[in-house]
Design a protein around this motif. Structure first.
Motif, PDB file in Angstrom:
ATOM      1  N   UNK A  73       0.684 -28.280  81.532  1.00 34.79           N
ATOM      2  CA  UNK A  73       1.736 -29.212  81.129  1.00 34.79           C
ATOM      3  C   UNK A  73       1.215 -30.613  80.834  1.00 34.79           C
ATOM      4  N   UNK A  74      -0.081 -30.816  80.897  1.00 33.82           N
ATOM      5  CA  UNK A  74      -0.671 -32.119  80.626  1.00 33.82           C
ATOM      6  C   UNK A  74      -0.377 -32.502  79.171  1.00 33.82           C
ATOM      7  N   UNK A  75      -0.052 -33.765  78.902  1.00 32.43           N
ATOM      8  CA  UNK A  75       0.237 -34.169  77.527  1.00 32.43           C
ATOM      9  C   UNK A  75      -1.000 -33.994  76.646  1.00 32.43           C
ATOM     10  N   UNK A  76      -0.782 -33.855  75.341  1.00 33.61           N
ATOM     11  CA  UNK A  76      -1.915 -33.655  74.452  1.00 33.61           C
ATOM     12  C   UNK A  76      -2.861 -34.865  74.465  1.00 33.61           C
ATOM     13  N   UNK A  77      -4.098 -34.586  74.151  1.00 32.48           N
ATOM     14  CA  UNK A  77      -5.114 -35.624  74.110  1.00 32.48           C
ATOM     15  C   UNK A  77      -4.775 -36.603  72.995  1.00 32.48           C
ATOM     16  N   UNK A  78      -5.000 -37.874  73.239  1.00 29.44           N
ATOM     17  CA  UNK A  78      -4.744 -38.910  72.254  1.00 29.44           C
ATOM     18  C   UNK A  78      -5.634 -38.684  71.046  1.00 29.44           C
ATOM     19  N   UNK A  79      -5.008 -38.594  69.874  1.00 26.60           N
ATOM     20  CA  UNK A  79      -5.780 -38.389  68.652  1.00 26.60           C
ATOM     21  C   UNK A  79      -6.338 -39.726  68.182  1.00 26.60           C
ATOM     22  N   UNK A  80      -7.541 -39.697  67.639  1.00 31.19           N
ATOM     23  CA  UNK A  80      -8.150 -40.916  67.125  1.00 31.19           C
ATOM     24  C   UNK A  80      -8.871 -40.584  65.833  1.00 31.19           C
ATOM     25  N   UNK A  81      -9.295 -41.618  65.133  1.00 27.69           N
ATOM     26  CA  UNK A  81     -10.003 -41.438  63.878  1.00 27.69           C
ATOM     27  C   UNK A  81      -9.082 -40.869  62.807  1.00 27.69           C
ATOM     28  N   UNK A  82      -9.642 -40.057  61.936  1.00 23.88           N
ATOM     29  CA  UNK A  82      -8.880 -39.493  60.827  1.00 23.88           C
ATOM     30  C   UNK A  82      -7.756 -38.576  61.309  1.00 23.88           C
ATOM     31  N   UNK A  83      -7.949 -37.900  62.434  1.00 24.47           N
ATOM     32  CA  UNK A  83      -6.908 -37.002  62.946  1.00 24.47           C
ATOM     33  C   UNK A  83      -5.644 -37.768  63.310  1.00 24.47           C
ATOM     34  N   UNK A  84      -5.768 -39.043  63.677  1.00 27.93           N
ATOM     35  CA  UNK A  84      -4.599 -39.844  64.043  1.00 27.93           C
ATOM     36  C   UNK A  84      -3.740 -40.185  62.834  1.00 27.93           C
ATOM     37  N   UNK A  85      -4.275 -40.027  61.635  1.00 29.42           N
ATOM     38  CA  UNK A  85      -3.520 -40.359  60.421  1.00 29.42           C
ATOM     39  C   UNK A  85      -2.563 -39.245  60.007  1.00 29.42           C
ATOM     40  N   UNK A  86      -2.821 -38.028  60.447  1.00 30.60           N
ATOM     41  CA  UNK A  86      -1.964 -36.895  60.077  1.00 30.60           C
ATOM     42  C   UNK A  86      -0.575 -37.119  60.667  1.00 30.60           C
ATOM     43  N   UNK A  87       0.431 -36.994  59.811  1.00 29.70           N
ATOM     44  CA  UNK A  87       1.812 -37.191  60.230  1.00 29.70           C
ATOM     45  C   UNK A  87       2.331 -38.589  59.934  1.00 29.70           C
ATOM     46  N   UNK A  88       1.461 -39.489  59.515  1.00 33.66           N
ATOM     47  CA  UNK A  88       1.901 -40.855  59.221  1.00 33.66           C
ATOM     48  C   UNK A  88       2.446 -40.952  57.809  1.00 33.66           C
ATOM     49  N   UNK A  89       3.166 -42.030  57.562  1.00 32.99           N
ATOM     50  CA  UNK A  89       3.702 -42.309  56.227  1.00 32.99           C
ATOM     51  C   UNK A  89       2.704 -43.185  55.483  1.00 32.99           C
ATOM     52  N   UNK A  90       2.614 -42.999  54.182  1.00 34.66           N
ATOM     53  CA  UNK A  90       1.724 -43.791  53.338  1.00 34.66           C
ATOM     54  C   UNK A  90       2.458 -44.153  52.052  1.00 34.66           C
ATOM     55  N   UNK A  91       1.846 -45.033  51.256  1.00 35.23           N
ATOM     56  CA  UNK A  91       2.403 -45.452  49.969  1.00 35.23           C
ATOM     57  C   UNK A  91       1.359 -45.174  48.899  1.00 35.23           C
ATOM     58  N   UNK A  92       1.783 -44.559  47.809  1.00 38.68           N
ATOM     59  CA  UNK A  92       0.868 -44.267  46.710  1.00 38.68           C
ATOM     60  C   UNK A  92       0.559 -45.563  45.963  1.00 38.68           C
ATOM     61  N   UNK A  93      -0.720 -45.938  45.920  1.00 42.78           N
ATOM     62  CA  UNK A  93      -1.132 -47.140  45.197  1.00 42.78           C
ATOM     63  C   UNK A  93      -1.352 -46.849  43.726  1.00 42.78           C
ATOM     64  N   UNK A  94      -1.717 -45.620  43.413  1.00 43.03           N
ATOM     65  CA  UNK A  94      -1.852 -45.159  42.030  1.00 43.03           C
ATOM     66  C   UNK A  94      -1.148 -43.804  41.944  1.00 43.03           C
ATOM     67  N   UNK A  95      -1.015 -43.299  40.736  1.00 40.68           N
ATOM     68  CA  UNK A  95      -0.443 -41.960  40.572  1.00 40.68           C
ATOM     69  C   UNK A  95      -1.381 -40.953  41.239  1.00 40.68           C
ATOM     70  N   UNK A  96      -0.822 -40.050  42.022  1.00 39.99           N
ATOM     71  CA  UNK A  96      -1.616 -39.059  42.752  1.00 39.99           C
ATOM     72  C   UNK A  96      -1.454 -37.715  42.055  1.00 39.99           C
ATOM     73  N   UNK A  97      -2.572 -37.215  41.537  1.00 40.28           N
ATOM     74  CA  UNK A  97      -2.592 -35.901  40.885  1.00 40.28           C
ATOM     75  C   UNK A  97      -3.650 -35.052  41.573  1.00 40.28           C
ATOM     76  N   UNK A  98      -3.846 -33.862  41.072  1.00 39.54           N
ATOM     77  CA  UNK A  98      -4.849 -32.998  41.683  1.00 39.54           C
ATOM     78  C   UNK A  98      -6.267 -33.485  41.436  1.00 39.54           C
ATOM     79  N   UNK A  99      -6.442 -34.457  40.521  1.00 41.44           N
ATOM     80  CA  UNK A  99      -7.779 -34.947  40.195  1.00 41.44           C
ATOM     81  C   UNK A  99      -8.063 -36.339  40.748  1.00 41.44           C
TER      82      UNK A  99
END
Length: 151
Positions: A73-99
């Motif tokens: 029942x221990x809480x999950x380990x605190x995520x850090x680095x790039x893993x901490x960014x998953x689930x966050x909101x971001x803003x597209x600075x340029x058009x985002x395509x597959x390329x």
């Protein structure tokens, strides 16, 4: 049938039940039955075998089980680095395509691609997106609003 075989069958029953239910109690009863099986194989009387089973069960359920449950029942380990960014909101600075694409996550700029590039999703500049994964230095994002579709 000898008593040690009966204890072994009981231990097997509890072990299988533990695997199917994950109660952290039945496995300890399986260990207690195995201890009683050993007591029987050594030649101790049935009363002593039952006492070994009861004492081992009480010790397991009273001491080991609370530690196991606390660990699970221990809480999950605190995520850090790039893993901490998953689930966050971001803003597209340029058009985002597959390329190509660029997003701002917090105060950092990241290269970005749509999470499902095979669908032909194009995320317009300024759109709010959710970061679903990080692959290397690229954020895989999905728009919060309806994306533009290209064929």
């Amino acid at each position: 049938m000898e008593a040690w075989v009966v204890w072994l069958i009981i231990a097997g029953f509890f072990a299988v039940a533990e695997v199917l239910t994950f109660t952290f109690g039945l496995g300890l009863l399986a260990v207690a039955a195995a201890a009683a099986c050993v007591a029987s194989a050594v030649g101790l009387p049935v009363g002593v075998q039952i006492a070994v089973f009861a004492a081992t069960s009480a010790a397991g359920l009273g001491v080991v089980r609370p530690f196991a449950l606390r660990h699970v029942r221990r809480p999950p380990v605190l995520r850090s680095g790039a893993a901490a960014l998953v689930g966050r909101e971001a803003v597209a600075l340029t058009e985002v395509t597959r390329h190509s694409g660029l997003v701002r996550i917090g105060g950092e700029e990241w290269s970005a691609r749509p999470f499902a590039p095979d669908l032909g999703v194009v995320i317009p500049e300024g759109a709010r997106v959710d970061v679903l994964a990080i692959e290397g230095a690229t954020a895989l994002v999905h728009p919060r609003e309806e994306p533009l579709w290209t064929s």
